[in-house]
Each structure stands twice: as C-alpha cells, then as structure tokens.
Design a protein around this motif. Sequence first.
Motif, PDB file in Angstrom:
ATOM      1  N   SER A  55       0.829  -1.202   0.000  1.00 47.19           N
ATOM      2  CA  SER A  55       0.000   0.000   0.000  1.00 47.19           C
ATOM      3  C   SER A  55       0.868   1.258   0.000  1.00 47.19           C
ATOM      4  O   SER A  55       0.583   2.229  -0.707  1.00 47.19           O
ATOM      5  N   GLU A  56       1.936   1.231   0.768  1.00 47.21           N
ATOM      6  CA  GLU A  56       2.849   2.381   0.824  1.00 47.21           C
ATOM      7  C   GLU A  56       3.642   2.543  -0.457  1.00 47.21           C
ATOM      8  O   GLU A  56       3.963   3.668  -0.853  1.00 47.21           O
ATOM      9  N   ALA A  57       3.972   1.432  -1.120  1.00 43.74           N
ATOM     10  CA  ALA A  57       4.901   1.477  -2.248  1.00 43.74           C
ATOM     11  C   ALA A  57       4.233   1.621  -3.608  1.00 43.74           C
ATOM     12  O   ALA A  57       4.843   2.135  -4.560  1.00 43.74           O
ATOM     13  N   LEU A  58       2.983   1.172  -3.765  1.00 39.51           N
ATOM     14  CA  LEU A  58       2.309   1.250  -5.064  1.00 39.51           C
ATOM     15  C   LEU A  58       1.961   2.692  -5.409  1.00 39.51           C
ATOM     16  O   LEU A  58       1.645   3.490  -4.523  1.00 39.51           O
ATOM     17  N   PRO A  59       2.002   3.048  -6.691  1.00 40.88           N
ATOM     18  CA  PRO A  59       1.644   4.411  -7.093  1.00 40.88           C
ATOM     19  C   PRO A  59       0.199   4.735  -6.719  1.00 40.88           C
ATOM     20  O   PRO A  59      -0.716   3.958  -7.006  1.00 40.88           O
ATOM     21  N   GLY A  60       0.019   5.861  -6.061  1.00 41.77           N
ATOM     22  CA  GLY A  60      -1.314   6.259  -5.619  1.00 41.77           C
ATOM     23  C   GLY A  60      -1.664   5.763  -4.237  1.00 41.77           C
ATOM     24  O   GLY A  60      -2.729   6.094  -3.702  1.00 41.77           O
ATOM     25  N   ASN A  61      -0.789   4.956  -3.628  1.00 38.91           N
ATOM     26  CA  ASN A  61      -0.996   4.428  -2.262  1.00 38.91           C
ATOM     27  C   ASN A  61      -2.403   3.878  -2.042  1.00 38.91           C
ATOM     28  O   ASN A  61      -3.147   4.340  -1.165  1.00 38.91           O
TER      29      ASN A  61
END
Length: 361
Positions: A55-61
């Motif tokens: 969740s922290e690392a994916l674009p757009g969180n």
Amino acid sequence: MTIKTAIVAAGFAVTATLGAAQDLDLSGKTVDYVIPFSESGGSAKWANFYAPLLSEALPGNPTVVVKYMPGAGSTKGANWFQAQTWEDTEGTVIFGTSGSTQFPYLLGDPRVRYEYSDWNVVLASGTGGVAYLPPAMAEKLDGLDASGLAGEDFIWGSQGATRLDLVPLLAWKMLGMNVEPVFGIKGRGDGRLMFERGEANVDYQTSSAYLANVTPLVENGSAVPWMTWGALDENGDIVRDPTFPDIPTFKEVCEATEGCNTSGEAWDAWKAFMIAGFPAQKMIFLPKGSPDWAVDAYTEALNKVLARDDFAEISEARLGVYPQMTGKGAKNTLTLGTQVPAEAKAFVVDWLQEDYGVSLK
C-alpha cells in the motif's frame, strides 16, 4: 534448466525497473489481495505482512486488503483467479499462491482449471516448514532416531494428499509412522488448532505460521520442535533451514532412522516435491492479459519494499530468513515450483493411489 541453475538464478532477488510507476495510478482505489486459504495459516501471515507495505509502495498508495477464498485445497480460489483479466481488474486484483496451489497443477488434479503460464508473477517468496510433536511423543525419539514413533498411532489434520501436505505425508511414510490424516481442513492453521485441542498428535506449519503461532506452544511446553524440511544450498543439497538452524532436517532424521533411506525412488520424489513446494513456496501474480508496464509497476513497488532499511529485520521476525524475489528471480522460481521430473511425478501418483485411493491417472 537444472536444479542448481534454477536455484542460483532464483537467488537474484531484485530486478530494477525504470519508468513504470507513472503508467499505473491506483489513487483512491482498493487492491484485493486474494489468497485461496483461510485466515489462520501461513499464507495469511505472509499476505498480511506484505499488504501494508505494498500500500505504501504502489503508485497512488491504494488500500491493499487481504481477502480469503478457501476451498478444495486452494483450487477453488485459483480457478476463480484464472477467470480474472486485466481488462476487468486494471491492477486492483492480485493473487497469492502457495505450494498447495502448485501441487495439484503438477499432479494433473482434475479439479485444476488454472494455468500458471497465463499469470504474471511479480514476487516469489521462499519458506520452510517445521514438524512438531506433543511432549509425550517427543519423548519416544532417541536423538535423531525416530524409530520409537513407528509403533504409535498418529492423527494429523491435512488439506489433502495432493496439496503441499504430500511432503510431510511422504516423510511420515518413509519414517515408518502410522499416520491417519484427517483430510479436508481449509488451511494449515486449522491443522494447528486440531493439535492444540488434542485432536491431532503431529503437525507441521510453514515458517511464518510456525513463528507466529507455534513458538508460543513451544514456549509453554505443549509442543516440541522435531525437524524441518530443510533448505537448499547452491548445489541443490538439503541443508539446515537458516531460520531454524538448531532444528535438524528430515534428511538428518531419515539418515538416523532404520528403514528410511536418503536415496532411491521415494527420496528422489520427496526431494523433488519439497523443492517445488518450499524454496518456491509463495508467489504473487497479476491476472492474465496484464500489460508489461503494469507488471513493471508492481515489480518496482515490490523492489521498494525489499529495499527498505528495515526490511531484513521486520521480515525475519514475520517470514523467517528466506529469499524474496522479483523480476528474473521470480520467474526462475516459478519454473522451479511448477516443474518436477517425470519419474518423481509417476512415483507420487502411484503412491497416492495405493495409500489413499487418489486417482490422478
């Protein structure tokens, strides 16, 4: 690809990707991280470890939510995922498998409607497994020699003979144990609960579940660690599991137990399926039809997770000490987990028919 080549290739944990993240925007969206098991087992522990980090690392969180779809030893969920496409999900559905998903595929289980080559692997996690006993049974061991267990009757909760559980089932047989499996549990966590309630008197858990749920049983004296399935060195030989270096391997126990042999058809089959099920144990996939840029975006996000300064510390506590692989390493691990020698498959198919009446021919 030889075992040694595949193991060495799988050791390359992180592959850099460039210019991918800007092509995928998951702002305000929810990503369903589906696993085909119950919430009580090792896959749940693994998925819930990675979900907030992703969740922290994916674009757009995006919010990453673990969802459980147990049934038919994981083939229910895998068949469901086979029907998912990128066009329908656009990055909002990912799927986590384990060796219990791979084994029915390897054995040609008629319930399998999924094809690994249709999916897009973005992470592969190695793991181990630890077998344990109640104190009364552990007292019957003579050091590494398990001959004292041969005259005992064992009950064990199992997901099924064609699942990852075939690795311990074959190990029990090779050691001359009389084990009556209770088939049909939805996850290894349910097998542990049977052990805790006194309904089973032998069990094993994958490393993440063992660390979280069995360690307290060992500490309070209601369980005794017995053996691990081991790990592989660069030559493809069984060595001690790096997460549990003080616990002997099945190979060591087998060598010390009369009638158990670390050569021959049974050993070759056990080792082949152990390799397919544990060093290549858990994987995350995007559905069929996913474009390269989306696969690259997820790979880049996972690389960020693996590159965190605290990743080694937090993963050791939750997952153990095992390779976490993306890119080429993940693809090589997928190959390792979805191929076994024809001779090993033939042995297992005949054994399952003879001992459990499971027909896969």
